[in-house]
Design a protein around this motif. Structure first.
Motif, PDB file in Angstrom:
ATOM      1  N   GLY A  42       0.795  -1.220   0.000  1.00 44.73           N
ATOM      2  CA  GLY A  42       0.000   0.000   0.000  1.00 44.73           C
ATOM      3  C   GLY A  42       0.825   1.268   0.000  1.00 44.73           C
ATOM      4  N   SER A  43       2.090   1.182   0.371  1.00 50.19           N
ATOM      5  CA  SER A  43       2.899   2.403   0.340  1.00 50.19           C
ATOM      6  C   SER A  43       4.134   2.161  -0.507  1.00 50.19           C
ATOM      7  CB  SER A  43       3.291   2.842   1.758  1.00 50.19           C
ATOM      8  OG  SER A  43       4.207   1.950   2.319  1.00 50.19           O
ATOM      9  N   PHE A  44       4.430   3.101  -1.336  1.00 45.49           N
ATOM     10  CA  PHE A  44       5.528   2.981  -2.302  1.00 45.49           C
ATOM     11  C   PHE A  44       6.370   4.244  -2.130  1.00 45.49           C
ATOM     12  CE2 PHE A  44       7.530   3.345  -6.412  1.00 45.49           C
ATOM     13  CZ  PHE A  44       7.663   2.057  -6.893  1.00 45.49           C
ATOM     14  N   ARG A  45       7.538   4.101  -1.573  1.00 45.85           N
ATOM     15  CA  ARG A  45       8.331   5.278  -1.214  1.00 45.85           C
ATOM     16  C   ARG A  45       9.504   5.485  -2.156  1.00 45.85           C
ATOM     17  NH1 ARG A  45       5.718   8.359   2.750  1.00 45.85           N
ATOM     18  NH2 ARG A  45       4.516   6.916   3.989  1.00 45.85           N
ATOM     19  N   MET A  46      10.054   6.684  -2.082  1.00 46.81           N
ATOM     20  CA  MET A  46      11.272   6.948  -2.846  1.00 46.81           C
ATOM     21  C   MET A  46      12.133   7.917  -2.054  1.00 46.81           C
ATOM     22  SD  MET A  46       9.892   9.548  -5.720  1.00 46.81           S
ATOM     23  CE  MET A  46       9.107  11.079  -5.301  1.00 46.81           C
ATOM     24  N   PHE A  47      13.382   8.009  -2.449  1.00 46.02           N
ATOM     25  CA  PHE A  47      14.269   8.949  -1.771  1.00 46.02           C
ATOM     26  C   PHE A  47      14.494  10.168  -2.644  1.00 46.02           C
ATOM     27  CE2 PHE A  47      18.406  10.860  -1.180  1.00 46.02           C
ATOM     28  CZ  PHE A  47      18.324  11.199   0.168  1.00 46.02           C
ATOM     29  N   LYS A  48      14.397  11.337  -1.994  1.00 41.44           N
ATOM     30  CA  LYS A  48      14.764  12.583  -2.665  1.00 41.44           C
ATOM     31  C   LYS A  48      15.490  13.426  -1.642  1.00 41.44           C
ATOM     32  CE  LYS A  48      11.820  13.840  -6.535  1.00 41.44           C
ATOM     33  NZ  LYS A  48      10.571  14.460  -6.930  1.00 41.44           N
ATOM     34  N   GLU A  49      16.694  13.814  -1.981  1.00 44.54           N
ATOM     35  CA  GLU A  49      17.455  14.641  -1.035  1.00 44.54           C
ATOM     36  C   GLU A  49      16.740  15.986  -0.874  1.00 44.54           C
ATOM     37  OE1 GLU A  49      21.576  14.807  -1.940  1.00 44.54           O
ATOM     38  OE2 GLU A  49      22.061  15.518   0.072  1.00 44.54           O
ATOM     39  N   SER A  50      16.675  16.452   0.370  1.00 45.58           N
ATOM     40  CA  SER A  50      15.997  17.728   0.598  1.00 45.58           C
ATOM     41  C   SER A  50      16.666  18.410   1.783  1.00 45.58           C
ATOM     42  CB  SER A  50      14.527  17.482   0.920  1.00 45.58           C
ATOM     43  OG  SER A  50      14.431  16.892   2.195  1.00 45.58           O
ATOM     44  N   SER A  51      16.132  19.578   2.135  1.00 44.21           N
ATOM     45  CA  SER A  51      16.722  20.288   3.269  1.00 44.21           C
ATOM     46  C   SER A  51      16.456  19.528   4.571  1.00 44.21           C
ATOM     47  CB  SER A  51      16.152  21.702   3.354  1.00 44.21           C
ATOM     48  OG  SER A  51      14.745  21.615   3.357  1.00 44.21           O
ATOM     49  N   SER A  52      15.388  18.689   4.579  1.00 44.31           N
ATOM     50  CA  SER A  52      15.082  17.983   5.834  1.00 44.31           C
ATOM     51  C   SER A  52      15.891  16.701   5.991  1.00 44.31           C
ATOM     52  CB  SER A  52      13.593  17.688   5.933  1.00 44.31           C
ATOM     53  OG  SER A  52      13.208  16.858   4.868  1.00 44.31           O
ATOM     54  N   ILE A  53      16.379  16.137   4.896  1.00 49.74           N
ATOM     55  CA  ILE A  53      17.219  14.941   5.039  1.00 49.74           C
ATOM     56  C   ILE A  53      18.259  14.883   3.915  1.00 49.74           C
ATOM     57  CG2 ILE A  53      15.625  13.339   3.838  1.00 49.74           C
ATOM     58  CD1 ILE A  53      16.579  11.334   6.203  1.00 49.74           C
ATOM     59  N   THR A  54      19.513  14.784   4.315  1.00 45.93           N
ATOM     60  CA  THR A  54      20.583  14.688   3.320  1.00 45.93           C
ATOM     61  C   THR A  54      20.838  13.216   3.022  1.00 45.93           C
ATOM     62  OG1 THR A  54      22.315  14.487   4.954  1.00 45.93           O
ATOM     63  CG2 THR A  54      21.721  16.733   4.262  1.00 45.93           C
ATOM     64  N   ARG A  55      21.598  12.974   2.010  1.00 48.34           N
ATOM     65  CA  ARG A  55      21.957  11.597   1.637  1.00 48.34           C
ATOM     66  C   ARG A  55      22.670  10.900   2.794  1.00 48.34           C
ATOM     67  NH1 ARG A  55      22.037   9.386  -3.765  1.00 48.34           N
ATOM     68  NH2 ARG A  55      23.454   7.647  -3.570  1.00 48.34           N
ATOM     69  N   GLU A  56      23.613  11.608   3.388  1.00 47.24           N
ATOM     70  CA  GLU A  56      24.409  11.015   4.472  1.00 47.24           C
ATOM     71  C   GLU A  56      23.521  10.674   5.674  1.00 47.24           C
ATOM     72  OE1 GLU A  56      25.325  13.779   2.733  1.00 47.24           O
ATOM     73  OE2 GLU A  56      26.681  12.507   1.545  1.00 47.24           O
ATOM     74  N   GLN A  57      22.602  11.592   5.991  1.00 48.58           N
ATOM     75  CA  GLN A  57      21.705  11.334   7.127  1.00 48.58           C
ATOM     76  C   GLN A  57      20.817  10.122   6.849  1.00 48.58           C
ATOM     77  OE1 GLN A  57      19.849  15.175   7.152  1.00 48.58           O
ATOM     78  NE2 GLN A  57      20.917  15.858   8.991  1.00 48.58           N
ATOM     79  N   TYR A  58      20.373  10.012   5.624  1.00 46.78           N
ATOM     80  CA  TYR A  58      19.492   8.894   5.268  1.00 46.78           C
ATOM     81  C   TYR A  58      20.248   7.566   5.382  1.00 46.78           C
ATOM     82  CZ  TYR A  58      15.721   6.434   2.848  1.00 46.78           C
ATOM     83  OH  TYR A  58      14.696   5.576   2.536  1.00 46.78           O
ATOM     84  N   ILE A  59      21.472   7.560   4.868  1.00 48.08           N
ATOM     85  CA  ILE A  59      22.275   6.330   4.931  1.00 48.08           C
ATOM     86  C   ILE A  59      22.485   5.928   6.391  1.00 48.08           C
ATOM     87  CG2 ILE A  59      24.593   5.371   4.530  1.00 48.08           C
ATOM     88  CD1 ILE A  59      24.655   6.974   1.917  1.00 48.08           C
ATOM     89  N   GLU A  60      22.806   6.897   7.234  1.00 48.19           N
ATOM     90  CA  GLU A  60      23.053   6.582   8.635  1.00 48.19           C
ATOM     91  C   GLU A  60      21.769   6.075   9.304  1.00 48.19           C
ATOM     92  OE1 GLU A  60      25.504   5.907  10.415  1.00 48.19           O
ATOM     93  OE2 GLU A  60      24.459   5.822  12.344  1.00 48.19           O
TER      94      GLU A  60
END
Ligand SMILES: Cc1cc2nc3c(=O)[nH]c(=O)nc-3n(C[C@H](O)[C@H](O)[C@H](O)COP(=O)(O)OP(=O)(O)OC[C@H]3O[C@@H](n4cnc5c(N)ncnc54)[C@H](O)[C@@H]3O)c2cc1C
Length: 570
Positions: free
Chosen positions: A95-113
């Motif tokens: 039911g939920s299909f997500r994707m990653f997009k770098e933004s001011s609220s989350i950087t790539r590095e923060q997401y990886i961590e």
């Protein structure tokens, strides 16, 4: 197939057989011996040979993307699905299909961590990078198929439409049972259709396993047609398998546990909402706390979950599904819609028993190109381990399967352009056919349904598969070994449907053995692996995967440390 040892087991008179068949529920305790009136030698069974560049096994979102991308890369593609595309596997239900997009609220590095922390650092970071690179484009492509409008009626039919639109050869209701390996490389696969005794032989330069995960045919989640066939087939030809100790904790309802729509409204009838997923799970998922509470006698649990821990209604939030009233966008309160269960009703465990958390089990990727340790054998989606010790990024299971499927299709196409078809001899084909149809050609044997029921009785209890302890794991393992030795080689099928059940039973037995052995080996608690006798996380020894391989007739388990750069920075 009949060994000296088991000949005695077949020594059952007609009267004995009738007695067993007539015992009804009591037959659970007695071997489900049956006879096969239509037994005939495998040599008389017809066969069809198909030659293709890339064989895709499966028919879910991973398979659909794999097939489309392989085809777009200029190679001949064949999809084989055990069921009907759009109605089998897990894909029709997300039911939920997500994707990653770098933004001011989350950087790539923060997401990886964040994802790595949630996955207890056992996630494959190279595949997380792949997800972050591709998921936005894949979400756009997925939406372009028109899935947004189809969600409330189910989006499964979309996959079939895309396969046909792209002119891809589609073979449905056909179970692949063995992979061919020649000169160390993949050479194709063999299976049979549900409707007739016929071998389907597919000669292929590359195979992409998109065969999903598996469970023990438990009620709750609609996962009855997936039985870890991909893991089993690739293990048998020498591939590396991992993640078997991380057990899924989804629940179901105690009345009509199979009423997936009533129990899982949120998953079935939601809207696809691409967007950055916010991560909340820490190193110890809340999901596990419910099984622990059950273990400590704090039952029953209610659909509403946490209610202040009053004793009468212990705290604990069910994983997924409806967890209670929620604020809606207009500032009001959202309740479960009509037809969906009352949130005050109790729930029970084990809706996916036998499964690991999404993407936390399967073929261990060799490198970052969706490949296995066998050249030409690729995997994507739930068939490929990438997730870590728990479902580390909710909503990325479906989109992650799509991303990996697309990449695997492309990589398989590149592979076939540089590798020729490996030859499979007629005698090898004949032997394989003999093995596959053994349950159809035997005169007497054991019912796969009965063996599956016994296996469920051993594995499904929460104190075996979720709350683990050495003594209980060993007891279960010894029972599973017995089933494997005594019954697995002597399963009998009165028709092709039962032939499928026989192969599925063998694969579930193999998966159960993997789960118990890996559960015993990991002497710590991490993510969705909980050891009552080792309740602490042991980073010193266990920032490592357990790799399972076939070593002759034995199952070999090896500890493989994660790369130093992926370890938590303290
Ligand atoms: C109720 C429910 C809710 C979910 N909710 C979400 C969600 O909200 N968000 C999310 O991201 N994920 C969710 N998931 C998980 C998600 O659906 C899966 O991770 C994803 O669909 C896996 O896709 P796949 O293509 O890898 O495998 P599957 O869709 O499982 O497909 C496997 C395919 O392989 C075929 N197959 C298996 N064995 C053989 C064989 N031997 N021969 C031929 N074919 C074979 C099967 O028939 C099937 O078509 C949910 C799952 C369920 C069941």
């Amino acid at each position: 197939m009949k060994t000296k040892q088991n000949q005695g087991l077949f020594d059952c008179s007609r009267r004995d057989f009738v007695k067993v068949a007539g015992l009804g529920a009591a037959a659970m305790a007695i071997p489900g011996l049956i006879r096969n009136a239509s037994a005939a030698p495998a040599s008389g069974i017809s066969q069809e040979v198909i030659t293709t560049d890339v064989l895709i096994v499966g028919g879910g979102i991973a398979a659909t993307f794999a097939a489309i991308k392989a085809k777009k890369n200029g190679v001949d593609v064949t999809i084989v699905d055990k069921g009907t595309v759009g109605r089998s596997g897990l894909s029709p239900f997300f039911g939920s299909f997500r994707m990653f997009k770098e933004s001011s609220s989350i950087t790539r590095e923060q997401y990886i961590e964040a994802v790595s922390k949630a996955g207890n650092y056992l996630n494959r970071r190279d595949y997380l990078e792949m997800y972050m690179d591709d998921s936005a484009d894949i979400a756009e492509e997925f939406l372009s198929w028109g899935v947004g409008e189809q969600l409330r009626g189910g989006h499964g039919s979309t996959y079939r439409g895309q396969i046909i639109k792209n002119d891809i050869r589609l073979i449905e209701r056909t179970m692949i049972t063995e992979l061919f390996k020649k000169n160390g490389k993949i050479a194709g696969a063999i299976g049979f259709p549900m409707e007739e005794d016929r071998a389907v032989i597919i000669k292929a330069k590359a195979v992409v396993l998109c065969s999903g995960s598996g469970a023990l045919k438990t009620p709750g989640f609609p996962c009855n047609n997936i039985t870890h066939d991909g893991d089993a087939m690739s293990y048998r030809i020498g591939a590396e398998i991992t993640g078997k100790e991380f057990c899924d904790f989804h629940w179901t309802h105690w009345e009509d546990p199979g009423d997936m729509y009533g129990n899982w409204e949120r998953h079935s009838f939601n809207a696809i909402s691409p967007g950055v997923h916010t991560l909340s799970s820490g190193r110890r998922p809340q999901a596990r706390s419910m099984a622990l509470q059950a273990h400590n006698g704090n039952i029953p649990f209610f659909m509403r979950g946490r209610s202040g821990g009053s004793g009468e209604r212990p705290s604990g939030t069910p994983t997924g599904g409806d967890t209670g009233e929620r604020p809606d966008a207009a500032g009001g309160v959202r309740r479960a819609p009509a037809g969906v269960r009352s949130l005050d009703l109790p729930i029970v465990w084990g809706s996916t028993a036998g499964m690991s958390s999404h993407k936390c089990e399967g073929i261990f990727p060799k490198g970052n190109k969706c490949s296995s340790s066998i050249p030409g054998l690729f995997a994507a989606g739930d068939a490929l381990f990438t997730g870590g010790a728990t479902y580390s990024s909710g909503g990325s299971s479906a989109s992650g399967s799509a991303v990996q499927g697309a990449r695997a299709g492309r990589y398989a196409a590149e592979y076939v352009k540089e590798n020729k078809q490996q030859n499979i001899s007629d005698s090898e084909l004949a032997q394989s056919k003999e093995r596959i149809f053994a349950p159809r050609t035997s005169e007497k044997g054991f019912s796969p349904i009965w063996v599956t029921q016994v296996l469920q009785g051993i594995m499904v209890p929460y104190y075996v598969i979720n709350i683990k302890k050495q003594i209980r794991l060993e007891a279960a393992l010894s029972n599973v070994e017995f089933l494997r030795e005594q019954f697995a080689p002597n399963l009998l099928a009165n028709d092709t449907h039962q032939l499928r059940l026989a192969h599925e039973t063998r694969n579930m037995l193999l998966n159960s053995e993997m789960k118990l052995r890996a559960g015993l080996m990991r002497t710590e608690t991490r993510g969705d692996h909980y050891r009552e006798d080792y309740p602490d996380t042991d980073d010193k020894n266990w920032l490592a995967w357990i790799i399972i391989t076939k070593d002759g007739d034995n199952m070999k388990l090896t500890r493989r440390a994660i790369p130093g750069a992926w370890k938590p920075q303290r």
